[in-house]
Design a protein around this motif. Structure first.
Motif, PDB file in Angstrom:
ATOM      1  N   ALA A  50     -11.778  17.485   5.028  1.00 31.34           N
ATOM      2  CA  ALA A  50     -12.913  17.159   5.898  1.00 31.34           C
ATOM      3  C   ALA A  50     -13.314  15.691   5.823  1.00 31.34           C
ATOM      4  O   ALA A  50     -13.739  15.095   6.815  1.00 31.34           O
ATOM      5  N   GLY A  51     -13.177  15.075   4.650  1.00 33.57           N
ATOM      6  CA  GLY A  51     -13.568  13.681   4.502  1.00 33.57           C
ATOM      7  C   GLY A  51     -12.437  12.689   4.676  1.00 33.57           C
ATOM      8  O   GLY A  51     -12.635  11.479   4.546  1.00 33.57           O
ATOM      9  N   ARG A  52     -11.242  13.176   4.996  1.00 32.22           N
ATOM     10  CA  ARG A  52     -10.076  12.297   5.106  1.00 32.22           C
ATOM     11  C   ARG A  52      -9.843  11.857   6.552  1.00 32.22           C
ATOM     12  O   ARG A  52      -8.735  11.941   7.085  1.00 32.22           O
ATOM     13  N   THR A  53     -10.876  11.405   7.205  1.00 32.04           N
ATOM     14  CA  THR A  53     -10.753  11.001   8.599  1.00 32.04           C
ATOM     15  C   THR A  53     -10.080   9.635   8.705  1.00 32.04           C
ATOM     16  O   THR A  53     -10.055   8.845   7.751  1.00 32.04           O
ATOM     17  N   TRP A  54      -9.559   9.340   9.886  1.00 28.64           N
ATOM     18  CA  TRP A  54      -8.984   8.021  10.114  1.00 28.64           C
ATOM     19  C   TRP A  54     -10.053   6.936  10.037  1.00 28.64           C
ATOM     20  O   TRP A  54      -9.772   5.796   9.643  1.00 28.64           O
ATOM     21  N   GLU A  55     -11.280   7.282  10.388  1.00 28.21           N
ATOM     22  CA  GLU A  55     -12.370   6.306  10.272  1.00 28.21           C
ATOM     23  C   GLU A  55     -12.553   5.883   8.820  1.00 28.21           C
ATOM     24  O   GLU A  55     -12.701   4.692   8.510  1.00 28.21           O
ATOM     25  N   ALA A  56     -12.511   6.871   7.911  1.00 29.12           N
ATOM     26  CA  ALA A  56     -12.711   6.570   6.490  1.00 29.12           C
ATOM     27  C   ALA A  56     -11.575   5.719   5.940  1.00 29.12           C
ATOM     28  O   ALA A  56     -11.815   4.730   5.237  1.00 29.12           O
ATOM     29  N   VAL A  57     -10.333   6.076   6.251  1.00 31.40           N
ATOM     30  CA  VAL A  57      -9.225   5.301   5.692  1.00 31.40           C
ATOM     31  C   VAL A  57      -9.090   3.956   6.398  1.00 31.40           C
ATOM     32  O   VAL A  57      -8.578   2.992   5.814  1.00 31.40           O
ATOM     33  N   GLY A  58      -9.583   3.854   7.647  1.00 28.86           N
ATOM     34  CA  GLY A  58      -9.600   2.556   8.310  1.00 28.86           C
ATOM     35  C   GLY A  58     -10.501   1.571   7.588  1.00 28.86           C
ATOM     36  O   GLY A  58     -10.145   0.391   7.424  1.00 28.86           O
ATOM     37  N   GLU A  59     -11.640   2.033   7.133  1.00 27.41           N
ATOM     38  CA  GLU A  59     -12.544   1.169   6.374  1.00 27.41           C
ATOM     39  C   GLU A  59     -11.916   0.774   5.036  1.00 27.41           C
ATOM     40  O   GLU A  59     -12.076  -0.360   4.574  1.00 27.41           O
ATOM     41  N   GLN A  60     -11.191   1.699   4.412  1.00 22.58           N
ATOM     42  CA  GLN A  60     -10.499   1.358   3.168  1.00 22.58           C
ATOM     43  C   GLN A  60      -9.456   0.269   3.410  1.00 22.58           C
ATOM     44  O   GLN A  60      -9.295  -0.651   2.596  1.00 22.58           O
TER      45      GLN A  60
ATOM     46  N   LEU B 181       0.840  -1.189   0.000  1.00 24.65           N
ATOM     47  CA  LEU B 181       0.000   0.000   0.000  1.00 24.65           C
ATOM     48  C   LEU B 181       0.874   1.237   0.000  1.00 24.65           C
ATOM     49  O   LEU B 181       1.724   1.413   0.889  1.00 24.65           O
ATOM     50  N   ALA B 182       0.664   2.102  -0.980  1.00 23.46           N
ATOM     51  CA  ALA B 182       1.417   3.352  -1.113  1.00 23.46           C
ATOM     52  C   ALA B 182       0.552   4.510  -0.649  1.00 23.46           C
ATOM     53  O   ALA B 182      -0.637   4.577  -0.981  1.00 23.46           O
ATOM     54  N   PRO B 183       1.119   5.479   0.088  1.00 24.54           N
ATOM     55  CA  PRO B 183       0.304   6.549   0.650  1.00 24.54           C
ATOM     56  C   PRO B 183      -0.007   7.697  -0.300  1.00 24.54           C
ATOM     57  O   PRO B 183      -0.832   8.549   0.013  1.00 24.54           O
ATOM     58  N   SER B 184       0.668   7.748  -1.440  1.00 23.80           N
ATOM     59  CA  SER B 184       0.463   8.847  -2.382  1.00 23.80           C
ATOM     60  C   SER B 184       0.701   8.347  -3.797  1.00 23.80           C
ATOM     61  O   SER B 184       1.297   7.284  -4.007  1.00 23.80           O
TER      62      SER B 184
ATOM     63  N   ARG C  24       2.200  -5.593  -7.248  1.00 22.22           N
ATOM     64  CA  ARG C  24       0.932  -5.600  -6.488  1.00 22.22           C
ATOM     65  C   ARG C  24       0.791  -4.379  -5.574  1.00 22.22           C
ATOM     66  O   ARG C  24       0.510  -4.499  -4.379  1.00 22.22           O
ATOM     67  N   VAL C  25       0.996  -3.190  -6.144  1.00 28.73           N
ATOM     68  CA  VAL C  25       0.920  -1.944  -5.369  1.00 28.73           C
ATOM     69  C   VAL C  25      -0.463  -1.322  -5.534  1.00 28.73           C
ATOM     70  O   VAL C  25      -1.006  -1.258  -6.643  1.00 28.73           O
ATOM     71  N   ARG C  26      -1.031  -0.884  -4.435  1.00 28.67           N
ATOM     72  CA  ARG C  26      -2.311  -0.166  -4.446  1.00 28.67           C
ATOM     73  C   ARG C  26      -2.160   1.113  -3.623  1.00 28.67           C
ATOM     74  O   ARG C  26      -1.231   1.261  -2.840  1.00 28.67           O
ATOM     75  N   TRP C  27      -3.106   2.010  -3.761  1.00 25.54           N
ATOM     76  CA  TRP C  27      -3.081   3.297  -3.055  1.00 25.54           C
ATOM     77  C   TRP C  27      -3.880   3.201  -1.767  1.00 25.54           C
ATOM     78  O   TRP C  27      -4.989   2.686  -1.746  1.00 25.54           O
ATOM     79  N   TRP C  28      -3.294   3.670  -0.684  1.00 26.30           N
ATOM     80  CA  TRP C  28      -3.998   3.806   0.593  1.00 26.30           C
ATOM     81  C   TRP C  28      -3.470   5.051   1.290  1.00 26.30           C
ATOM     82  O   TRP C  28      -2.325   5.078   1.743  1.00 26.30           O
ATOM     83  N   PRO C  29      -4.268   6.119   1.410  1.00 28.94           N
ATOM     84  CA  PRO C  29      -3.797   7.379   1.988  1.00 28.94           C
ATOM     85  C   PRO C  29      -3.800   7.333   3.509  1.00 28.94           C
ATOM     86  O   PRO C  29      -4.086   6.303   4.121  1.00 28.94           O
TER      87      PRO C  29
END
Length: 376
Positions: free
Chosen positions: A347-357, A152-155, A169-174
């Motif tokens: 505003a939408g980049r909460t840890w809750e949102a990226v945790g679900e991702q 998982l790459a952050p950017s 096998r690289v995917r994006w995860w902010p």
């Protein structure tokens, strides 16, 4: 889902890897999963993990010579024992290099899927610290990450670097940001008077004080009339930073609510390091409603929209940093507009949102493993 997070750093360490590992564990627990953390032992002793959101297994470690804030794990059977004892379904490897490589090997022997999170530009660090070894660092990165079911790459910049160097096998995860802790309402008039008693424009840097962070690029901004530079952080370059920025206020390490109050009380946030795979402090400044100046490299390319939330400048260009500070210092309306737009952007980049991702990535990896077993 039972997840073991093997991380090269964990609180009380203060750095991006430690912060992300902590937030990952916290969000997994909040979502009803069962995380366990494996991390190097710290000098803080057994009480260091009292506030952790899940059990923490500490592996014996030694401080890195010349940089005691970083600890390197020693060989230990505790990693494999933790995976077995926790009955791990997924192994999460945070910035794997030493301890993470051992976690990867243990996961492979035990047949447990592994997700590796890329967070540190080790090739850039090798170039910065020793002037060579970048190719060797990338061979190490590729060797570790190639064994993972997914990296998982952050950017987008980090994703391109990984793919260009042959990592599969690289995917994006902010990364997420705490928009409750970091918010404009914490702007503190008393703190501003203490930091800038003559009403100067407050320009802040927050982060480790290390060679790759290039904090000395703020020297030109320090010399501007009506500007007060405030540096928050510690590290091996603290003495060099104080010498390079004689007019700056160096506060040392600050965390928690105090750090959030400092962020919100800035007029401008400047990040100077060109090697960020993400740059969490840029997000925290944006959440605090503060306009950002950052290098046009790595993670900030995804975060800062020039002419909307801040300014991107050429990397390692002290004159460009100075000129960007001067231009925004002269335009309070533009600073206010950039700050408001930055807050809205995160505003939408909460840890809750990226945790679900992140859980979605785990589920896809587990499903792929199941399909492979069925096909065999």
């Amino acid at each position: 889902m039972r997840v073991v997070i093997v991380t090269e750093s964990f609180p009380p360490d203060v750095n991006g890897v430690a912060h992300c590992a902590l937030q990952t564990a916290r969000q997994l627990a909040c979502l009803g999963h069962q995380p366990l953390v494996v991390a190097p032992a710290t000098s803080a002793g057994p009480g260091a993990d009292a506030g952790a959101p899940c059990p923490v297994v500490r592996v014996p470690s030694l401080p890195l010579p010349g940089y005691p804030q970083v600890r390197v794990a020693l060989p230990s059977r505790r990693v494999a024992a933790a995976l077995v004892g926790h009955r791990a379904q997924v192994v999460h490897l945070a910035s794997p290099f030493v301890l993470g490589a051992r976690g990867m090997a243990a996961a492979g022997r035990l047949g447990i899927p592994a997700v590796a999170v890329y967070q540190t530009d080790l090739g850039g660090y090798a170039r910065t610290y020793v002037g060579r070894g970048e190719a060797t660092a990338w061979r190490r990165i590729r060797g570790v990450h190639a064994a993972a079911d997914r990296t998982l790459a952050p950017s987008t910049a980090a994703l391109r670097d990984l793919e260009a160097h042959g990592v599969p096998r690289v995917r994006w995860w902010p990364r997420g940001v705490d928009t409750v802790r970091f918010r404009p309402a914490l702007r503190d008039a008393a703190l501003r008077r203490a930091l800038a008693p003559d009403g100067e424009l407050i320009v802040g840097y927050v982060g480790r004080l290390a060679p790759e962070k290039r904090v000395e690029l703020l020297a030109g901004a320090c010399a501007l009339e009506g500007v007060r530079v405030v540096v928050v952080g510690d590290g091996p370059s603290e003495g060099a930073v104080r010498a390079a920025l004689p007019g700056a206020t160096v506060l040392g390490r600050r965390t928690g609510p105090e750090l959030a109050r400092i962020f919100a009380s800035l007029d401008l946030f400047v990040h100077t390091g060109p090697l960020e795979t993400f740059c969490q402090t840029v997000q925290e400044a944006m959440a605090s409603g503060v306009p950002v100046i950052a290098p046009a490299a790595g993670g900030p390319l995804d975060l800062v929209v020039p002419g909307r939330t801040g300014v991107l400048v050429p990397p390692d260009d002290a004159a460009a940093v100075r000129d960007a500070v001067w231009a925004l210092a002269a335009d309070p309306g533009l600073r206010a507009a950039y700050g408001a737009a930055g807050r809205a952007a995160v505003a939408g980049r909460t840890w809750e949102a990226v945790g679900e991702q992140l859980v979605g990535h785990y589920e896809e990896v587990l499903a792929a493993r199941t399909r492979t077993v069925v096909a065999a």
